[in-house]
Motif scaffolding. Sequence first.
Motif, PDB file in Angstrom:
ATOM      1  N   UNK A 158       0.850  -1.193   0.000  1.00  0.00           N
ATOM      2  CA  UNK A 158       0.000   0.000   0.000  1.00  0.00           C
ATOM      3  C   UNK A 158       0.882   1.238   0.000  1.00  0.00           C
ATOM      4  N   UNK A 159       0.678   2.098  -0.999  1.00  0.00           N
ATOM      5  CA  UNK A 159       1.437   3.337  -1.109  1.00  0.00           C
ATOM      6  C   UNK A 159       0.505   4.526  -0.936  1.00  0.00           C
ATOM      7  N   UNK A 160       0.771   5.334   0.088  1.00  0.00           N
ATOM      8  CA  UNK A 160       0.047   6.592   0.288  1.00  0.00           C
ATOM      9  C   UNK A 160       0.888   7.719  -0.309  1.00  0.00           C
ATOM     10  N   UNK A 180      -1.883  -1.617  -3.911  1.00  0.00           N
ATOM     11  CA  UNK A 180      -2.879  -0.555  -3.768  1.00  0.00           C
ATOM     12  C   UNK A 180      -2.155   0.781  -3.696  1.00  0.00           C
ATOM     13  N   UNK A 181      -2.445   1.665  -4.643  1.00  0.00           N
ATOM     14  CA  UNK A 181      -1.837   3.000  -4.673  1.00  0.00           C
ATOM     15  C   UNK A 181      -2.918   4.033  -4.386  1.00  0.00           C
ATOM     16  N   UNK A 182      -2.712   4.826  -3.343  1.00  0.00           N
ATOM     17  CA  UNK A 182      -3.651   5.855  -2.919  1.00  0.00           C
ATOM     18  C   UNK A 182      -3.027   7.204  -3.262  1.00  0.00           C
ATOM     19  N   UNK A 183      -3.637   7.927  -4.187  1.00  0.00           N
ATOM     20  CA  UNK A 183      -2.963   9.041  -4.851  1.00  0.00           C
ATOM     21  C   UNK A 183      -3.819  10.306  -4.870  1.00  0.00           C
ATOM     22  N   UNK A 184      -3.184  11.433  -4.578  1.00  0.00           N
ATOM     23  CA  UNK A 184      -3.859  12.722  -4.687  1.00  0.00           C
ATOM     24  C   UNK A 184      -4.061  13.076  -6.152  1.00  0.00           C
ATOM     25  N   UNK A 185      -5.293  13.377  -6.540  1.00  0.00           N
ATOM     26  CA  UNK A 185      -5.595  13.659  -7.944  1.00  0.00           C
ATOM     27  C   UNK A 185      -4.865  14.890  -8.463  1.00  0.00           C
ATOM     28  N   UNK A 195       2.971   8.466 -14.127  1.00  0.00           N
ATOM     29  CA  UNK A 195       1.789   7.683 -13.766  1.00  0.00           C
ATOM     30  C   UNK A 195       1.471   6.660 -14.848  1.00  0.00           C
ATOM     31  N   UNK A 196       1.520   7.098 -16.097  1.00  0.00           N
ATOM     32  CA  UNK A 196       1.247   6.175 -17.202  1.00  0.00           C
ATOM     33  C   UNK A 196       2.299   5.076 -17.276  1.00  0.00           C
ATOM     34  N   UNK A 197       3.556   5.435 -17.035  1.00  0.00           N
ATOM     35  CA  UNK A 197       4.629   4.439 -17.046  1.00  0.00           C
ATOM     36  C   UNK A 197       4.433   3.425 -15.925  1.00  0.00           C
ATOM     37  N   UNK A 198       4.010   3.913 -14.749  1.00  0.00           N
ATOM     38  CA  UNK A 198       3.766   3.018 -13.619  1.00  0.00           C
ATOM     39  C   UNK A 198       2.630   2.052 -13.940  1.00  0.00           C
ATOM     40  N   UNK A 199       1.545   2.580 -14.472  1.00  0.00           N
ATOM     41  CA  UNK A 199       0.409   1.724 -14.806  1.00  0.00           C
ATOM     42  C   UNK A 199       0.776   0.701 -15.878  1.00  0.00           C
ATOM     43  N   UNK A 200       1.592   1.121 -16.831  1.00  0.00           N
ATOM     44  CA  UNK A 200       2.069   0.192 -17.850  1.00  0.00           C
ATOM     45  C   UNK A 200       2.932  -0.900 -17.216  1.00  0.00           C
ATOM     46  N   UNK A 211      -5.483   1.639  -8.240  1.00  0.00           N
ATOM     47  CA  UNK A 211      -5.013   2.998  -8.004  1.00  0.00           C
ATOM     48  C   UNK A 211      -6.222   3.879  -7.760  1.00  0.00           C
ATOM     49  N   UNK A 212      -6.284   4.482  -6.580  1.00  0.00           N
ATOM     50  CA  UNK A 212      -7.417   5.299  -6.177  1.00  0.00           C
ATOM     51  C   UNK A 212      -6.990   6.763  -6.113  1.00  0.00           C
TER      52      UNK A 212
END
Length: 256
Positions: A158-160, A180-185, A195-200, A211-212
């Motif tokens: 879990x990453x805050x 689980x990645x909890x991220x400020x929009x 972010x795109x590289x991480x999701x890839x 990712x929330x």
Amino acid sequence: MKAKTTLLLLALVLVPKVIYSQLKAVDYIDGNQKLSGFVSKPAIELKNKPGVLILPAWMGIDEHAKESATELSNLGYTTFVADIYGVGNKPTNFQEAGQKAGFFKKNIKDYQTRIQLALDQLIKQGANPEEIVVMGYCFGGTGAIEAARTAMKVKGIVSFHGGLAREESRKIDPIQARVLVLHGADDPYESEAEIKAFQSEMRTSKADWQMVYYANAVHSFTDKNAGNDNSKGAAYNEKADKRSWKELLGFLKEVL
């Protein structure tokens, strides 16, 4: 048996939480460097004795990490707050924190070693080695993701508001732990490209990941000492803090 269970439940409600978990310093080493983390053991353990390793933000072990350790311990998890920098190396200001965190981000294997040593301590303190989640805040969130990337023997990550970047030259290996990645929009410190590289990366690694995003939240949205001025890039957001904590608890129940 029912009477005993009822008494235990009443005790949890009527007796102050502090009685049920107490942080204790635990010294350990990395070569010649002394480390000193904190363990919090529950008075009433969950059946499978799960553990949670907590990786602090860039200022090192702080009240936020200790508070999280205590709250989770009150819920039955054995927790351990990792000491990444070592005794005598705690930053005194943001500039020092940036330098020290930057060292471990650049020398990622050293960071991974410190995380593994803390994980070993969590297990030594009684956590079931088969039932562990690693969580972290900011710099610690980066470390939690590194635990997944290097296939540490844990069930969840879990990453805050953690850093997501990875050197492009690094090989992407399969990720077994749930992520689980909890991220400020509105976090300005993570670019759309990162972010795109991480999701890839998560897709390539075949990870079970989530990712929330939290509206109107920037970096450090769980840190009550970060102020409330979003224009500074890092600020506390009470709604995002509470929502992300609930997300964590649901994740722990699902994974452990």
